[in-house]
Structure formats: structure tokens, C-alpha cells
Design a protein around this motif. Structure first.
Motif, short mmCIF file in Angstrom:
data_model
loop_
_atom_site.label_atom_id
_atom_site.label_comp_id
_atom_site.label_asym_id
_atom_site.label_seq_id
_atom_site.Cartn_x
_atom_site.Cartn_y
_atom_site.Cartn_z
N ASN A 1 13.84 40.93 3.41
CA ASN A 1 12.71 40.36 2.68
C ASN A 1 11.80 41.45 2.13
OD1 ASN A 1 13.50 37.71 3.11
ND2 ASN A 1 12.24 37.44 4.94
N LEU B 1 16.26 37.16 -3.92
CA LEU B 1 14.91 36.61 -3.71
C LEU B 1 14.74 35.31 -4.47
CD1 LEU B 1 12.11 37.01 -2.48
CD2 LEU B 1 11.50 38.37 -4.49
N ARG C 1 16.61 32.55 -2.69
CA ARG C 1 15.93 32.14 -1.46
C ARG C 1 14.72 31.27 -1.78
NH1 ARG C 1 11.77 34.17 1.76
NH2 ARG C 1 11.98 33.67 3.98
#
Length: 296
Positions: free
Chosen positions: A5, A42, A45
Motif C-alpha cells: 500500500n 491501487l 483495489r
């Protein structure tokens, strides 16, 4: 997962700053494909697109802009925490990013760069030359270089050198053909090479004498946005131009150019390096500022 992350968010912030996957990769020491993978991961997600991509440009979507606004304070805190650890090192290290107006580089900033890098081998320096009024914090720069008058009040400013002076110059051949102006108002009858800022507006030539100030919107068929090209245009007999004395001095000393209206051209505050007052200074920036102050 936490590490992924953070990596993906760092890649997102770098692409947002540079509007380029390639330049973001260069900053992060990653390949362009690795940055692209991080952004795709990203977006998958989060379930939203963060960038509009074309073959020529990269721009934030509305969701991407909102994410950047929410992330920036936290990313700055992480950056400052890591930089604080550099103070425990024996020598400055890391990346120093500086955004400088092009006119300051040849005479004020450039001569100092080699000495700084030789003295600090663990520092990497990235210099971006830009004549616009850049938000250095939003663009991810550690410091900027501009004329003192253009520096925001909430910044710390360190002088790069002495005061400067702007001069009106032309070739002897031009002045012999068109005459030497004796007052700034007479410039409206001359051919002038004009300067346009990166913001788009034209620079009005500024004069002052005996407490009286004048701003002249000079005429001219040629408008340019960089001092060296303006000087070359003057050397090509295309008219008068307003340039910094430091840049014109070699041509004045050689006789290729002649200054006019010198009594209307007082000195003004010169270039400064500036940086945010509230941010934690990186060890590289601190070393650079110390060098500037020691050489003042």
C-alpha cells in the motif's frame, strides 16, 4: 500488504506531481512499468480510476484529485519522519529537488552546484528550470529559486547573491539607425523584443528615477519567454530588450551591445532560494542552505 500500500501510494503521489509515469519512476528509482503496475493495482483495489491517460498526457481524475488532497498531509509527515533520521547520519544524503527560474541558473545557481555535489557525494540533486510561479510544495520540490519579490510570505528566503539590475540594451547598429531613447516614454516609437511569463501575461518594462516609477507596455513584433533567446534576438539587430545586467555584461564589455536609459534602471533585490517554513528540512537541503549562507 501494508508495504504494498505504501509503495503504491508513493507511486501515485509521484505520478500526480510529475504528470508522467516515466519521471515518477526516475524519482522513485523504479522502471516505468513498475510504476504503471503500482497505479493499476491501487486503482483495482480502490475500484476507481485515478488518472486520465493518453499517449501525450496524464491528468488526475476527480477521484484522483480527492485522494491526493487527503494523502498529502500524511505523506509529508512520513517524509519528515524519514528525513529526521538523516540527522543521525555522519553526512547529508538523499534527493534534493529544486525548481529554479531559468535566468538564475547560469550566473547564480549553476556555479554552486558542482561544489555542493563534490562536497556531498551521498546527495542526489534534481534541478527543474521553470519560469512560472510554481507551488513547490504541491509539486514535490524541496526548494525554489525566484526573484525575491515573487517569493510567498510564508517561505524562508536565503539570498543567492547581491542585488541585480535590469538594463535596456541594443546593438550599436540598431541605435545608429533608430536613435537612442532619452526617456522611457520614447520606447513606444521603437522595436522592442518583449518577454512573456509562463503564466501568459506580458512583462511591462519597469523604470524608476528620483522616486518616480513608470511601467511601459512596449511595442514589438517579437515576443519570447527566455532570456538567452532574447539576448540573441537583440544581437541579431531585432530591437531593444530588457535583460539582466549579469547576462548582458559580456556583450556590453565587448561592445556588441550598448545600454540605454541607465539612469532609469536602479538595482533591485536579487534571486533567493526559498523553502517552506513549517516543513522539516531534509539533511540535503540544510547542507545546501548552509553552503549558500557561508558563501554570502
Amino acid at each position: 500488504m501494508v508495504t504494498d500500500n505504501l509503495t503504491h501510494l508513493a507511486a501515485f503521489a509521484a505520478v500526480a506531481r510529475h504528470r508522467s509515469f516515466r519521471r515518477a519512476g526516475a524519482e522513485l528509482a523504479l522502471s516505468t512499468s513498475a510504476v504503471s503496475y503500482a497505479i493499476r493495482a491501487l486503482e483495482e483495489r480502490l475500484g476507481v480510476g485515478l488518472f486520465h491517460r493518453t499517449t501525450r498526457s496524464v491528468a488526475l481524475t476527480e477521484a484522483g484529485q480527492r485522494l491526493l488532497e487527503r494523502l498529502q498531509p500524511a505523506l509529508h509527515q512520513v517524509h519528515d519522519a524519514l528525513e529526521e533520521m538523516n540527522h543521525f547520519r555522519a553526512a547529508p544524503a538523499g534527493l534534493l529537488r529544486v525548481n529554479a527560474t531559468r535566468a538564475a541558473v547560469p550566473t547564480q545557481l549553476g556555479p554552486r552546484l558542482a561544489r555542493f555535489l563534490h562536497a556531498h557525494p551521498d546527495v542526489r540533486l534534481e534541478l527543474a528550470q521553470d519560469d512560472g510561479l510554481v507551488d513547490i510544495v504541491a509539486r514535490g520540490f524541496d526548494a525554489g529559486v525566484r526573484l525575491h519579490e515573487f517569493v510567498p510570505e510564508d517561505m524562508v528566503a536565503v539570498p543567492l547573491g547581491p542585488s541585480l539590475r535590469g538594463l535596456i540594451v541594443a546593438t550599436p547598429a540598431y541605435l545608429a539607425a533608430r536613435g537612442v531613447p532619452q526617456h522611457p516614454q520614447e520606447l513606444v516609437a521603437h522595436e522592442c523584443v518583449r518577454f512573456r511569463f509562463a503564466s501568459g501575461h506580458l512583462y511591462k518594462w519597469q523604470f524608476e528615477r528620483d522616486g518616480k516609477a513608470l511601467d511601459i507596455d512596449v511595442p514589438g513584433r517579437l515576443t519570447l519567454d527566455e532570456q538567452s533567446t532574447i539576448l540573441q534576438a537583440v544581437l541579431d539587430d531585432l530591437g531593444l530588450a530588457y535583460v539582466l545586467e549579469d547576462a548582458a555584461r559580456p556583450h556590453l564589455d565587448s561592445g556588441r551591445l550598448q545600454a540605454v536609459l541607465e539612469d532609469w534602471s536602479p538595482p533591485f533585490a536579487g534571486f533567493v532560494l526559498y523553502y517552506p517554513r513549517q516543513r522539516q528540512m531534509s539533511s540535503a537541503l540544510r547542507a545546501f542552505v548552509d553552503m549558500l549562507r557561508d558563501s554570502a
